[in-house]
Design a protein around this motif. Structure first.
Motif, short mmCIF file in Angstrom:
data_model
loop_
_atom_site.label_atom_id
_atom_site.label_comp_id
_atom_site.label_asym_id
_atom_site.label_seq_id
_atom_site.Cartn_x
_atom_site.Cartn_y
_atom_site.Cartn_z
N UNK A 1 0.80 -1.22 0.00
CA UNK A 1 0.00 0.00 0.00
C UNK A 1 0.84 1.27 0.00
N UNK A 2 2.12 1.17 0.32
CA UNK A 2 2.96 2.35 0.49
C UNK A 2 3.81 2.61 -0.75
N UNK A 3 4.29 3.83 -0.86
CA UNK A 3 5.07 4.23 -2.02
C UNK A 3 6.56 4.03 -1.76
N UNK A 4 6.96 2.77 -1.70
CA UNK A 4 8.38 2.47 -1.58
C UNK A 4 9.06 2.73 -2.92
N UNK A 5 10.36 2.93 -2.90
CA UNK A 5 11.08 3.10 -4.15
C UNK A 5 10.96 1.82 -4.97
N UNK A 6 11.01 1.91 -6.30
CA UNK A 6 10.94 0.69 -7.12
C UNK A 6 12.01 -0.33 -6.74
N UNK A 7 13.20 0.14 -6.40
CA UNK A 7 14.28 -0.78 -6.04
C UNK A 7 13.96 -1.51 -4.74
N UNK A 8 13.45 -0.78 -3.78
CA UNK A 8 13.10 -1.39 -2.49
C UNK A 8 11.95 -2.38 -2.66
#
Length: 306
Positions: free
Chosen positions: A15-22
């Motif tokens: 649901x959260x906006x983590x970085x694409x890499x993470x």
């Protein structure tokens, strides 16, 4: 516990906006190390985030399925633009290999896709609602977060569909066309600068008196507390509900899944499992109030259940 009674653990959509890499690394770890049976993949909260994450989804699906995990694609919870309608229609692929979890009723009008499930953002509060969706072809449903044990039992007894409930993670309480996260930074939604990425577990909101109150995640309002139904798994199993959703938080989800599996199989007492997770993740306050017909933010030990 017999094979027919085996617990199904699922990992809800991120649901959260983590970085694409993470996020990419997270799903590769889920494939290799997290003991769940099903993984929901897709953007539920904000369509502006989706282009950053779509590039790694194919690899994530391949790794997850190679590890024996079922992949389900989750749709947006609020569809407001033509672009979002088009994206939703792309999920309606009659030849699609994957089940789709629908979180907005927009897709059901003239649905021509394959198998689908009803997501928790669609209101299913009674038996007749569930029967309606079943008549349209739904194969399962994750029920809304605020249902009580009594309501869950009544709905589960009325169907042979797989019923799923969220057993861990902050609860999504509301979603809006406005972005509260952007407004907190005095930004407009169209020029939000993706400030939601600054809070990997959401941004805590305080009252005027300075008391923590809720959590904001972009356009989504979440609970401050983290629901944890470890001590209620036995009650859920007695209702015939054995599919439990773990919603990703920025913590060791492998540990969370292992603890839930151990409690579900009886190799670990629920109280000990709850104590273990509390010690490992002191940043969260656990709750189960909705399940017991109380305010959602409270926690009631199983022996004191109403």
């Amino acid at each position: 516990m017999t094979n027919s009674e085996r617990t199904t653990l699922t990992l809800g959509p991120l649901l959260y906006n983590w970085s694409p890499e993470k996020a990419h690394d997270f799903y590769l770890r889920v494939a290799d190390e997290v003991d769940v049976d099903r993984v929901y993949l897709g953007e539920v909260v904000c369509s502006k985030r989706q282009p950053f994450h779509e590039p790694y989804w194919a690899q994530a699906v391949e790794r997850l399925e190679r590890a024996g995990k079922q992949v389900v694609f989750s749709s947006l919870a609020l569809v407001t633009t033509r672009r979002e309608v088009r994206a939703l229609s792309e999920l309606a692929d009659p030849e699609g290999e994957h089940v789709v979890e629908l979180n907005d009723l927009t897709a059901l009008e003239g649905w021509r896709g394959g198998a689908f499930r009803i997501g928790p953002y669609i209101n299913v509060y009674n038996e007749s609602s569930l029967r309606f969706f079943e008549s349209l072809g739904a194969t399962g449903a994750t029920l809304p977060f605020e249902l009580t044990a009594k309501s869950l039992a009544q709905i589960a007894a009325s169907t042979s569909m797989e019923i799923e409930v969220q057993a861990f993670g902050r609860l999504p309480l509301a979603i809006s066309a406005r972005c509260y996260h952007a407004r907190a930074y005095r930004l407009h939604k169209d020029n939000c600068r993706f400030v939601c990425a600054d809070h990997s577990d959401g941004m805590v909101v305080k009252t005027l008196d300075g008391a923590p109150f809720l959590t904001v995640n972009g356009t989504q309002t979440q609970s401050l507390t983290c629901v944890n139904l470890l001590e209620d798994l036995a009650a859920l199993a007695a209702m015939g509900i054995r599919t439990y959703r773990l919603s990703p938080q920025d913590i060791d989800m492998a540990d969370v899944a292992a603890t839930f599996r151990s409690v579900a199989t009886g190799s670990l007492e629920a109280r000990a499992g709850l104590a273990h997770l509390g010690a490992c993740f002191p940043q969260f306050v656990f709750s189960n109030g909705y399940f017991h017909g109380l305010e959602g933010r409270v926690r009631t030990p199983a022996q004191e259940a109403i």
